[in-house]
Design a protein around this motif. Sequence first.
Motif, PDB file in Angstrom:
ATOM      1  N   MET A 103     -22.955  81.130  21.026  1.00  0.00           N
ATOM      2  CA  MET A 103     -22.487  79.817  20.782  1.00  0.00           C
ATOM      3  C   MET A 103     -24.047  78.997  20.801  1.00  0.00           C
ATOM      4  N   ASP A 104     -24.334  78.211  19.608  1.00  0.00           N
ATOM      5  CA  ASP A 104     -25.505  77.675  19.478  1.00  0.00           C
ATOM      6  C   ASP A 104     -25.444  76.491  20.516  1.00  0.00           C
ATOM      7  N   THR A 105     -26.594  76.157  21.049  1.00  0.00           N
ATOM      8  CA  THR A 105     -26.681  74.957  21.941  1.00  0.00           C
ATOM      9  C   THR A 105     -27.900  74.226  21.648  1.00  0.00           C
ATOM     10  N   PRO A 106     -27.762  72.953  21.143  1.00  0.00           N
ATOM     11  CA  PRO A 106     -28.572  72.226  20.602  1.00  0.00           C
ATOM     12  C   PRO A 106     -29.477  71.673  21.698  1.00  0.00           C
ATOM     13  N   ARG A 107     -30.696  71.844  21.314  1.00  0.00           N
ATOM     14  CA  ARG A 107     -32.014  71.351  22.214  1.00  0.00           C
ATOM     15  C   ARG A 107     -31.545  69.891  22.743  1.00  0.00           C
ATOM     16  N   GLU A 108     -31.909  69.600  23.861  1.00  0.00           N
ATOM     17  CA  GLU A 108     -31.451  68.474  24.646  1.00  0.00           C
ATOM     18  C   GLU A 108     -32.375  67.175  23.877  1.00  0.00           C
ATOM     19  N   ALA A 109     -33.553  67.623  23.316  1.00  0.00           N
ATOM     20  CA  ALA A 109     -34.633  66.616  22.618  1.00  0.00           C
ATOM     21  C   ALA A 109     -34.161  66.303  21.459  1.00  0.00           C
ATOM     22  N   ALA A 110     -33.274  67.236  20.722  1.00  0.00           N
ATOM     23  CA  ALA A 110     -32.830  67.249  19.234  1.00  0.00           C
ATOM     24  C   ALA A 110     -32.406  65.897  18.819  1.00  0.00           C
ATOM     25  N   LYS A 111     -31.488  65.464  19.517  1.00  0.00           N
ATOM     26  CA  LYS A 111     -30.716  64.152  19.273  1.00  0.00           C
ATOM     27  C   LYS A 111     -31.741  63.018  19.291  1.00  0.00           C
ATOM     28  N   ALA A 112     -32.530  63.096  20.144  1.00  0.00           N
ATOM     29  CA  ALA A 112     -33.612  61.957  20.343  1.00  0.00           C
ATOM     30  C   ALA A 112     -34.842  62.021  19.443  1.00  0.00           C
ATOM     31  N   VAL A 113     -34.992  63.317  18.794  1.00  0.00           N
ATOM     32  CA  VAL A 113     -35.929  63.479  17.596  1.00  0.00           C
ATOM     33  C   VAL A 113     -35.416  63.089  16.128  1.00  0.00           C
ATOM     34  N   MET A 114     -34.259  63.312  16.158  1.00  0.00           N
ATOM     35  CA  MET A 114     -33.581  63.037  14.748  1.00  0.00           C
ATOM     36  C   MET A 114     -33.377  61.352  14.850  1.00  0.00           C
ATOM     37  N   MET A 209     -48.244  74.254  17.289  1.00  0.00           N
ATOM     38  CA  MET A 209     -48.516  75.412  18.024  1.00  0.00           C
ATOM     39  C   MET A 209     -47.795  75.024  19.477  1.00  0.00           C
ATOM     40  N   GLY A 210     -46.420  75.199  19.185  1.00  0.00           N
ATOM     41  CA  GLY A 210     -45.672  75.108  20.347  1.00  0.00           C
ATOM     42  C   GLY A 210     -44.222  75.191  19.859  1.00  0.00           C
ATOM     43  N   ASP A 211     -43.268  75.180  20.629  1.00  0.00           N
ATOM     44  CA  ASP A 211     -41.911  75.258  20.405  1.00  0.00           C
ATOM     45  C   ASP A 211     -41.051  74.023  20.728  1.00  0.00           C
ATOM     46  N   LYS A 212     -41.697  72.634  20.769  1.00  0.00           N
ATOM     47  CA  LYS A 212     -40.982  71.598  21.254  1.00  0.00           C
ATOM     48  C   LYS A 212     -40.954  70.774  20.144  1.00  0.00           C
ATOM     49  N   LEU A 213     -39.446  70.386  19.815  1.00  0.00           N
ATOM     50  CA  LEU A 213     -39.115  69.592  18.578  1.00  0.00           C
ATOM     51  C   LEU A 213     -39.671  68.321  18.847  1.00  0.00           C
ATOM     52  N   GLU A 214     -40.088  67.770  20.140  1.00  0.00           N
ATOM     53  CA  GLU A 214     -40.611  66.410  20.341  1.00  0.00           C
ATOM     54  C   GLU A 214     -41.863  66.268  19.514  1.00  0.00           C
ATOM     55  N   HIS A 215     -42.519  67.231  19.074  1.00  0.00           N
ATOM     56  CA  HIS A 215     -44.067  67.196  18.538  1.00  0.00           C
ATOM     57  C   HIS A 215     -43.853  66.848  17.141  1.00  0.00           C
TER      58      HIS A 215
END
Length: 281
Positions: A103-114, A209-215
């Motif tokens: 099951m894909d679990t969306p990252r917690e930050a994904a919605k705020a990034v959108m 150079m990281g794995d954070k969508l917030e960037h």
Amino acid sequence: MAVAVERLSDHPLAAAVVRDGSVRLGSVHVPQATDLESLTGRGLKASVAGLLVYLGKKSLFDDIGGPGLPASLTAKVLDLEQQGRTVFVVRQGDRYLGAVGLMDTPREAAKAVMVRLRELGMTRLVMLSGDNQRVADAVAASVGIDRAYGDLMPEDKVKAIKALRAEGEVAMVGDGVNDAPALASASVGIAMGAAGSDVALETADVALMGDKLEHLPFVVGLSRRTRRIIRQNLWASLGMVAILIPATILGMRMGVAVLFHEGSTLLVVANALRLLAYRDR
């Protein structure tokens, strides 16, 4: 068998299978797999105990020959897919061992990034996925993406990018080998650096150079600020030259002209240094 093969892969799904599969297996011995081969967009193949082990979508087994999926296993795969899971089938030799659903679990930050990307002027947010359409739709709806395309092979992602480019400029964000052709086809390709494959990193125009969508919003904002400052500096430097040349011809002393010219250089440098203070709100 799945854990044995996935140990050799660097795919994010492989990491999930190895991590949680090992917990479920407990003290059960996991054999050593060798000769891993990636079947792009479809699955994996490796050798375990002298037999070939295939892990992949059910469509993979229509192409590689051998016995077809048993009816009971096909029913289980469809049931897992209807639950919104990404499913792969496991076969060793000619024997089907079962199916694994994730099951894909969306990252917690994904919605705020959108939300932030829309504030920055992104008019359409689209997800391109190799997962089945039900999974893609569920993830897209949960994070606020306009449309999701599922069941895509790498070449399908390229076609989708080209279709979107016919409507305007397109930025593509990806990390895997399957994303590399689409990254190259986009107006701007952005690779997620920490999880990104070497091919994706080499193909992309920008590497985070990281794995954070917030960037991602930070990169967009910083790029726009950089472009504005470049334009300001060009106008300042060229404007100063445009003033100094006729002023010198008309009698301004050379020393004074040099002083103004060097002063404009310092102004340009100081203006560019403002980028160091940039922060995304």
